[in-house]
Scaffold this motif. Structure first.
Motif, PDB file in Angstrom:
ATOM      1  N   ASP A  27       0.977  -8.601  17.525  1.00  0.00           N
ATOM      2  CA  ASP A  27       0.914  -8.773  15.822  1.00  0.00           C
ATOM      3  C   ASP A  27       0.217 -10.559  15.511  1.00  0.00           C
ATOM      4  O   ASP A  27      -0.270 -11.072  14.470  1.00  0.00           O
ATOM      5  CB  ASP A  27       2.406  -9.406  15.258  1.00  0.00           C
ATOM      6  N   LEU A  89       5.131  -8.235   8.602  1.00  0.00           N
ATOM      7  CA  LEU A  89       3.352  -8.261   8.118  1.00  0.00           C
ATOM      8  C   LEU A  89       2.744  -8.327   9.005  1.00  0.00           C
ATOM      9  O   LEU A  89       1.440  -7.782   8.803  1.00  0.00           O
ATOM     10  CB  LEU A  89       3.840  -9.116   7.223  1.00  0.00           C
ATOM     11  N   ALA A  92       1.609  -5.302  10.359  1.00  0.00           N
ATOM     12  CA  ALA A  92       1.023  -4.448   9.379  1.00  0.00           C
ATOM     13  C   ALA A  92      -0.201  -4.393   9.357  1.00  0.00           C
ATOM     14  O   ALA A  92      -1.815  -3.667   9.189  1.00  0.00           O
ATOM     15  CB  ALA A  92       1.965  -3.582   8.158  1.00  0.00           C
ATOM     16  N   ILE A 113       2.263   3.002   8.869  1.00  0.00           N
ATOM     17  CA  ILE A 113       2.482   1.933   8.928  1.00  0.00           C
ATOM     18  C   ILE A 113       4.407   1.875   9.185  1.00  0.00           C
ATOM     19  O   ILE A 113       5.283   2.068   8.361  1.00  0.00           O
ATOM     20  CB  ILE A 113       2.283   0.733   7.785  1.00  0.00           C
ATOM     21  N   VAL A 115       8.060  -0.110   9.748  1.00  0.00           N
ATOM     22  CA  VAL A 115       8.116  -0.663   8.618  1.00  0.00           C
ATOM     23  C   VAL A 115      10.065  -1.552   9.412  1.00  0.00           C
ATOM     24  O   VAL A 115      10.929  -0.555   8.834  1.00  0.00           O
ATOM     25  CB  VAL A 115       8.400  -0.727   6.863  1.00  0.00           C
ATOM     26  N   SER A 119      11.722  -6.922   6.486  1.00  0.00           N
ATOM     27  CA  SER A 119       9.791  -7.169   6.333  1.00  0.00           C
ATOM     28  C   SER A 119       9.348  -5.789   5.047  1.00  0.00           C
ATOM     29  O   SER A 119       8.239  -6.161   3.985  1.00  0.00           O
ATOM     30  CB  SER A 119       9.150  -6.644   6.849  1.00  0.00           C
ATOM     31  N   TYR A 122       7.784  -7.632   1.651  1.00  0.00           N
ATOM     32  CA  TYR A 122       6.858  -8.047   1.784  1.00  0.00           C
ATOM     33  C   TYR A 122       5.255  -7.314   1.919  1.00  0.00           C
ATOM     34  O   TYR A 122       4.466  -7.819   1.086  1.00  0.00           O
ATOM     35  CB  TYR A 122       6.781  -9.212   3.237  1.00  0.00           C
ATOM     36  N   ILE A 123       5.811  -6.574   3.147  1.00  0.00           N
ATOM     37  CA  ILE A 123       4.944  -5.565   2.631  1.00  0.00           C
ATOM     38  C   ILE A 123       4.609  -4.461   1.585  1.00  0.00           C
ATOM     39  O   ILE A 123       3.562  -4.168   1.059  1.00  0.00           O
ATOM     40  CB  ILE A 123       5.088  -4.656   4.293  1.00  0.00           C
ATOM     41  N   HIS A 126       1.645  -6.485  -0.223  1.00  0.00           N
ATOM     42  CA  HIS A 126       0.722  -6.509  -0.187  1.00  0.00           C
ATOM     43  C   HIS A 126      -0.784  -5.169   0.278  1.00  0.00           C
ATOM     44  O   HIS A 126      -1.302  -5.297   0.723  1.00  0.00           O
ATOM     45  CB  HIS A 126       0.337  -7.225   1.143  1.00  0.00           C
TER      46      HIS A 126
END
Length: 451
Positions: A27, A89, A92, A113, A115, A119, A122-123, A126
């Motif tokens: 990440d 985040l 991703a 993705i 997840v 989180s 937040y993801i 975006h």
């Protein structure tokens, strides 16, 4: 321009990591990108929401993501995904960084993705994805998540309406998201020879997500996962399922979907739901069950299931589990119970170590043992050895409640590698299995390497 600088530098970081330490930094490119541009993922302008599939839930999201990636790829689709389990985040963002060209264009049929449940808010802000798979919402990492309804409320509060949802028809919390969906596809598992129901004094179900009345089960394929109905309102498993795993045969390691036989490479009951979820998504993507069957049969999970610790002539089989919830422990118990012959089973449900300041001191729990059914071990058991610095006696008491006797269970109040390993080799068993947190396994291996 800020987006492009973030993209180029994070791509350089990803390249250097692949060259120097390919097993690290899953990440870091995303972390770097977000330090430069706080709205980084919003800079990918040409992403098709229909191509983005989020996978979340308590159990099985990493396996489901890896299996879905494998199946779609084997079926001729171009797929990118965060396969290493970096599911927040920055993870991703790293998927898009490594899967795009220098202009930020992503060339893929599907973007998967995984997840983390916490989180997701937040993801989703975006990354505008149209599809989501919810495997289940059960007890998990209580030191971090508390009650599963805490996670459930986070997801409901932040779930955009109108998404295409692939929901577990047999898990009440997952299925209840149907009222937020624009389109729903259900997946489930029919009753099989390992299905059961809760009968003991420590075995309870859960409240209905809508009215809080008790939920009852016609059968369970895993803890609080099976054909269910609420005792008060009309909430229940749907009779109209998009995908159903049927005729599961754990002796021959097969199951059927749509009349087509599939080979199950991993044969624990909870895995059937991973298979069902993947078939459900792939059927939606237009992939025939015959192609899905061919792909699934060759699947190898990213971490595997079995590891070996060798010590003074003994081989100790360690079944990988994150020790974050009782279902992972139950999977290990079920797998051990299937192995023939007498065996030594070593159980250490020890502390959960957290390095983050907000979770200090370390969290020690006992509920994993009380949420696990150990009775299946009795058929081919030689002996159980329990170890823990803090809760060894509590674990022993739990085994007594399941009918084990003092002659069948020993314990030591220690997690010291030398003490535990030297105790294990005293037993005259050729087959030894261990259930313990990964932290302890790493300690054992480090001690052995140092000699």
């Amino acid at each position: 321009m800020r987006f492009k600088i973030a993209l180029w530098l994070s791509k350089l970081a990803a390249f250097l990591i692949r060259m120097i330490a390919p097993d690290r930094g899953t990440d870091f490119p995303g972390l770097l990108a977000y330090k430069i541009d706080k709205n980084f993922m919003l800079g990918f302008k040409d992403l098709d929401p229909e191509k983005i599939i989020f996978i979340t839930g308590t159990n099985g999201k990493s396996t489901t993501t890896n299996l879905l990636y494998h199946t779609l790829s084997q079926s001729g689709k171009k797929v990118i995904a965060n396969l290493s389990g970096s599911n927040m985040l920055n993870g991703a963002a790293t998927v898009l960084i490594t899967g795009s060209d220098m202009s930020g264009k992503v060339d893929a049929d599907y973007i998967l993705i995984e997840v983390d449940e916490r989180s997701f808010p937040y993801i989703i802000r975006h990354l505008n994805g149209k599809n989501i798979v919810i495997t289940n919402l059960m007890q998990d990492q209580v030191h971090r998540n508390g009650d599963p309804d805490f996670i459930y409320q986070i997801l409901r509060k932040n779930m955009p309406s109108g998404m295409r949802m692939f929901l577990n028809n047999d898990e009440p919390r997952s299925k209840s998201f149907e009222d937020l969906a624009g389109e729903v596809r259900y997946f489930g598992v029919s009753e099989n020879n390992l299905s059961y129901n809760k009968t003991g004094p420590y075995e309870v179900t859960l409240p209905c997500p809508y009215c809080s009345a008790p939920v009852t089960f016609e059968y369970m394929n895993s803890a609080n996962v099976g054909k269910f109905s609420c005792t008060h309102c009309n909430f229940r498993s749907s009779e109209e399922r998009s995908t159903e795993v049927e005729n599961a045969d754990f002796k021959n390691n097969t199951y059927e979907v749509g009349g087509v036989t599939h080979i199950m490479p991993y044969d624990t009951p909870i895995m059937l739901y991973n298979y069902a979820a993947v078939s459900c998504v792939c059927n939606w993507a237009g992939i025939e069950n015959e192609k899905i069957s061919a792909a699934v049969s060759g699947f190898v999970n990213i971490e595997g299931r079995d590891d070996i610790i060798e010590y003074k002539g003994k081989k100790i089989h360690y079944l990988r589990n994150k020790n974050g919830n009782p279902e992972t422990v139950q999977m290990c118990v079920d797998a051990i119970a299937k192995e023939p012959g007498e065996k030594l089973v070593v159980i250490g449900l020890c502390i959960i170590a957290e390095r983050r300041p907000q979770f200090v001191p370390h969290y020690t729990n006992t509920y994993y043992a009380y949420e696990t059914n150990f009775k299946s071990l009795r058929d081919s058991l030689g002996k159980i050895l329990v170890f823990s610095d803090y809760i060894a006696i509590d674990q022993v008491n739990r085994l007594y409640y399941d009918g084990f006797t003092e002659d069948e269970v020993d314990f030591i109040d220690s997690e010291d590698p030398q003490t535990v390993l030297d105790e294990i080799i005293k037993y005259d068993y050729d087959t030894i299995y261990m259930i313990a947190p990964l932290r302890n396994i790493k300690m054992f291996k480090s001690y052995i390497r140092k000699g």
